[in-house]
Design an enzyme around this catalytic site. Sequence first.
Site, mmCIF file in Angstrom:
data_model
loop_
_atom_site.group_PDB
_atom_site.id
_atom_site.type_symbol
_atom_site.label_atom_id
_atom_site.label_comp_id
_atom_site.label_asym_id
_atom_site.label_seq_id
_atom_site.Cartn_x
_atom_site.Cartn_y
_atom_site.Cartn_z
ATOM 1 N N SER A 189 -30.707 22.739 -18.819
ATOM 2 C CA SER A 189 -30.159 23.717 -17.887
ATOM 3 C C SER A 189 -28.639 23.744 -17.978
ATOM 4 O O SER A 189 -28.034 23.009 -18.746
ATOM 5 C CB SER A 189 -30.583 23.365 -16.462
ATOM 6 O OG SER A 189 -29.904 22.199 -16.042
ATOM 7 N N LYS A 190 -28.074 24.587 -17.178
ATOM 8 C CA LYS A 190 -26.621 24.815 -17.203
ATOM 9 C C LYS A 190 -25.798 23.532 -17.152
ATOM 10 O O LYS A 190 -24.772 23.424 -17.811
ATOM 11 C CB LYS A 190 -26.222 25.702 -16.014
ATOM 12 C CG LYS A 190 -26.398 27.174 -16.320
ATOM 13 C CD LYS A 190 -25.154 27.756 -16.952
ATOM 14 C CE LYS A 190 -25.374 29.169 -17.467
ATOM 15 N NZ LYS A 190 -25.557 29.220 -18.900
#
Length: 464
Positions: free
Chosen positions: A237-238
């Site tokens: 994820s980010k």
Amino acid sequence: MKIVTRFAPSPTGVLHIGGARTAIFNWLFARNNGGNFILRIEDTDQARSTKESEKEILESMKWLGLDWDSEPIRQSERTEIYKEYANKLLSEGKAYKCYVTPEQLQEKRKEAQEKGEYFKYKREWAEIGAAPDKPFAIRLATEDAGKVLVQDLIRGNIEFDLKEIDDFVILRADGFPTYNFAVAIDDFDMGISHVIRGDDHLTNTSKQILIYDALDLGKPKFAHVSMILGEDKAKLSKRHGATSVIEYKNDGYLPEAVLNYLVRLGWSFGDQEIFTKDELIEKFNLESIGKSPSIFNPEKFLWVNSWYIKNRPTEEIAEKIMPLLKERGYKTEPDITLLKVIKELRERSETLNEMVEKSSYFFTNDFEYDENAKNKFLTEDMIPIFQKVIEKLTNLENFTHDPIHNAFGKVMDETELKLGKIAQPVRVALTGGTKSPGIFEVIEILGKEKTIERLNKATRLCSR
RNA sequence: GGCCCCAUCGUCUAGCUCGGUUUAGGACGUUGCCCUCUCAAGGCAAAAACACGGGUUCAAAUCCCGUUGGGGCUACCA
């Protein structure tokens, strides 16, 4: 049987690393088999889907060189087809209308959870709030007992117990199909032969099979690939840094490198690390896809990129780097100088961006001197030596590597200094720092005029 | 919690399908050496793994079971 694969992103964000790899696998499998690769936009979630996101996903695909056959298909434009199939199920009694609202369901779900109970939708609730003018969803009537078999090309046979599976919604109250319904219908309708997707869809596949069986439709073959995880083994994820294809493009990665790195995450061909696109098309197969999840490793990715930076044709690198140079205000053309700069800097750069950063002194006289380097190397005792270098270089007619080397040889003889003692201060004078390509190469690329000019400027800096 | 998937160096992986050929191979990263005008690149070398426990077998990284660990799903999201 004609091989047809598809990539089916939902346009709710950018094309991320995981999605890109799924697309690559599907594309490669189709191309390997002389089949078709179809792009399908899964935009049934009206609230989250955007045109911008769709556009960006398509751009990322093009950048990666993943070409698709026929126009992209949007699920939002196919609602009538889904309704038709849903009505068919309705008329056959294999599906039914449900008037329970999502809110009511949410409440029941919450209640069950508070009691620590397993929540499952019950068919008798369907009529709650029923009225002729009330909106309803359509649910698939599933069996209470028995098994669904998912035959997976990578994982083998996987059984799901029907008592675990709800009468799930296939058509929402707004008339749009749910993910599982649209996917099942589309994969059939579009003649998809192989569905290659992340193993986070494994349970969805069991539901889709139920839909195929209810409709008595032929099923595609399934291949569920393990996911790509972050360094902490959590879903990528980010917070793991850059995760979208576009970000890597912007960071100076080459599409060949992204393709190469991602395809090796989960797939292998013996010990081979580097593959051309044609090799991948030729060698890709489903059998060599691994079952275990892989962790995204930025260092190896960087190494793959640096490999392509070193090995792609110089002209191609030039073409890609010119817009970046222009952004920085360095006027440049794809001339011999640029090609020489690339030749020297490609061995020292892992990304295009890094290459640009390291090239400034080739394109502007207005570069910064590193303070430490200046203090250490641009000292008063260098003045006569710089003068000698200037003198020898001024007299050179053929301003290329070997004559420049000879000129330095003469300075070394006359001053009885080793090359390092001369080259490093000259390097600081010409580049502002202590790191650069070989000094003769730098001088050749800079040319006589700039070299002399900078040596003169450095001489002035020496006398403080 | 329930269901499902997975398990070889820190990481990507080869080997596992058809058990012996393995002192478990390659790559990234790390460390050392060489090369050298700096930085790189390159070359050479080193450290580094079959999660654990039971079976089966003459023999298991390879087959079976369990444990543990990790991941996913559990929506009128996809």
